[in-house]
Design a protein around this motif. Structure first.
Motif, PDB file in Angstrom:
ATOM      1  N   LEU A 123       0.643  -0.974  -0.115  1.00  0.00           N
ATOM      2  CA  LEU A 123      -0.038  -0.243   0.080  1.00  0.00           C
ATOM      3  C   LEU A 123       0.910   1.411   0.380  1.00  0.00           C
ATOM      4  N   ALA A 124       1.907   1.332   0.498  1.00  0.00           N
ATOM      5  CA  ALA A 124       2.768   2.127   0.752  1.00  0.00           C
ATOM      6  C   ALA A 124       3.521   2.781  -0.471  1.00  0.00           C
ATOM      7  N   HIS A 125       3.925   1.261  -1.181  1.00  0.00           N
ATOM      8  CA  HIS A 125       4.544   1.691  -2.252  1.00  0.00           C
ATOM      9  C   HIS A 125       3.572   2.592  -3.817  1.00  0.00           C
ATOM     10  N   HIS A 126       2.329   1.518  -3.494  1.00  0.00           N
ATOM     11  CA  HIS A 126       1.372   2.150  -4.601  1.00  0.00           C
ATOM     12  C   HIS A 126       0.655   3.539  -4.301  1.00  0.00           C
ATOM     13  N   PHE A 127       0.457   4.090  -2.586  1.00  0.00           N
ATOM     14  CA  PHE A 127       0.363   5.564  -2.749  1.00  0.00           C
ATOM     15  C   PHE A 127       1.206   6.009  -2.796  1.00  0.00           C
ATOM     16  N   PHE A 128       2.660   5.853  -2.920  1.00  0.00           N
ATOM     17  CA  PHE A 128       3.846   7.020  -3.561  1.00  0.00           C
ATOM     18  C   PHE A 128       4.152   7.180  -4.319  1.00  0.00           C
ATOM     19  N   CYS A 129       3.261   6.009  -5.496  1.00  0.00           N
ATOM     20  CA  CYS A 129       3.323   5.885  -6.543  1.00  0.00           C
ATOM     21  C   CYS A 129       2.011   7.071  -7.095  1.00  0.00           C
ATOM     22  N   ALA A 130       1.639   7.341  -6.278  1.00  0.00           N
ATOM     23  CA  ALA A 130       0.026   7.656  -6.930  1.00  0.00           C
ATOM     24  C   ALA A 130       0.611   9.202  -7.123  1.00  0.00           C
ATOM     25  N   GLY A 131       1.378   9.723  -5.932  1.00  0.00           N
ATOM     26  CA  GLY A 131       1.866  11.078  -5.532  1.00  0.00           C
ATOM     27  C   GLY A 131       0.808  12.076  -5.572  1.00  0.00           C
ATOM     28  N   LYS A 184      -2.180   9.624   3.442  1.00  0.00           N
ATOM     29  CA  LYS A 184      -1.741   8.005   3.951  1.00  0.00           C
ATOM     30  C   LYS A 184      -0.406   7.317   3.388  1.00  0.00           C
ATOM     31  N   VAL A 185       0.231   7.909   2.277  1.00  0.00           N
ATOM     32  CA  VAL A 185       1.834   7.643   1.904  1.00  0.00           C
ATOM     33  C   VAL A 185       2.862   7.843   3.173  1.00  0.00           C
ATOM     34  N   LEU A 186       2.074   8.198   3.774  1.00  0.00           N
ATOM     35  CA  LEU A 186       2.638   8.742   5.050  1.00  0.00           C
ATOM     36  C   LEU A 186       2.886   7.518   6.816  1.00  0.00           C
ATOM     37  N   GLN A 187       1.917   7.305   6.900  1.00  0.00           N
ATOM     38  CA  GLN A 187       0.339   6.852   7.595  1.00  0.00           C
ATOM     39  C   GLN A 187       1.409   5.026   7.423  1.00  0.00           C
ATOM     40  N   TYR A 188       1.133   4.632   5.681  1.00  0.00           N
ATOM     41  CA  TYR A 188       1.482   3.416   5.250  1.00  0.00           C
ATOM     42  C   TYR A 188       2.810   3.032   5.019  1.00  0.00           C
ATOM     43  N   THR A 189       3.741   4.100   5.118  1.00  0.00           N
ATOM     44  CA  THR A 189       4.902   3.834   5.172  1.00  0.00           C
ATOM     45  C   THR A 189       5.827   4.247   6.258  1.00  0.00           C
ATOM     46  N   LEU A 190       4.613   4.112   7.513  1.00  0.00           N
ATOM     47  CA  LEU A 190       6.083   3.859   8.596  1.00  0.00           C
ATOM     48  C   LEU A 190       5.105   3.254   8.969  1.00  0.00           C
TER      49      LEU A 190
END
Length: 142
Positions: free
Chosen positions: A8-16, A23-29
């Motif tokens: 999820l972190a990867h996909h959210f990161f790619c979504a920019g 969401k990117v930060l939340q799932y990355t952490l």
């Protein structure tokens, strides 16, 4: 569910920018914490570097100092002691400026690393730990 947090972190990161805020930060952490708990330190390091590149982290020093401490921990866990020390020293400098004493104390202890008794004694780390000493007392009283 931490099992899918890295994906999820990867996909959210790619979504920019089209990704919901935070969401990117939340799932990355979450993914980074899970990676560290399973000993996948290289993955955690990659995720934390990615987190540091996020605009919301660049604009929020309180979040950045926490992530730097997490990165220091992951680097230490992977055996990258010198890199870990440098990251913890960056976190200590930032935490001191922010007057974030729990993060400062964490960075000071982290900067000490796993070296039990360096020869010769590391004066910079000794000074940092002495400076952090009152932070532990503040933490215990609060």
């Amino acid at each position: 569910n931490t099992q899918y947090a890295d994906r999820l972190a990867h996909h959210f990161f790619c979504a920019g920018d089209s990704c919901p805020s935070g969401k990117v930060l939340q799932y990355t952490l979450v993914a980074s914490a899970h990676a560290q708990s399973t000993g996948a330190f290289d993955s955690a390091i990659e995720l934390l570097h990615r987190a540091l590149s996020l605009p919301e982290v660049a604009s929020n020093e309180r979040i950045r100092v926490t992530i730097l401490n997490e990165l220091g921990s992951a680097l230490l866990g992977s055996g990258q002691w010198q890199e870990s020390r440098q990251v913890y020293l960056r976190a200590a400098t930032l935490a001191r400026r922010l007057r974030s004493w729990p993060e400062f104390a964490r960075a000071a202890v982290g900067a000490k690393g796993m070296i039990l008794a360096p020869a010769p004694p590391d004066r910079a780390i000794i000074d940092l730990l002495l400076e952090a000493h009152p932070c532990f007392h503040r933490r215990l009283r609060s």
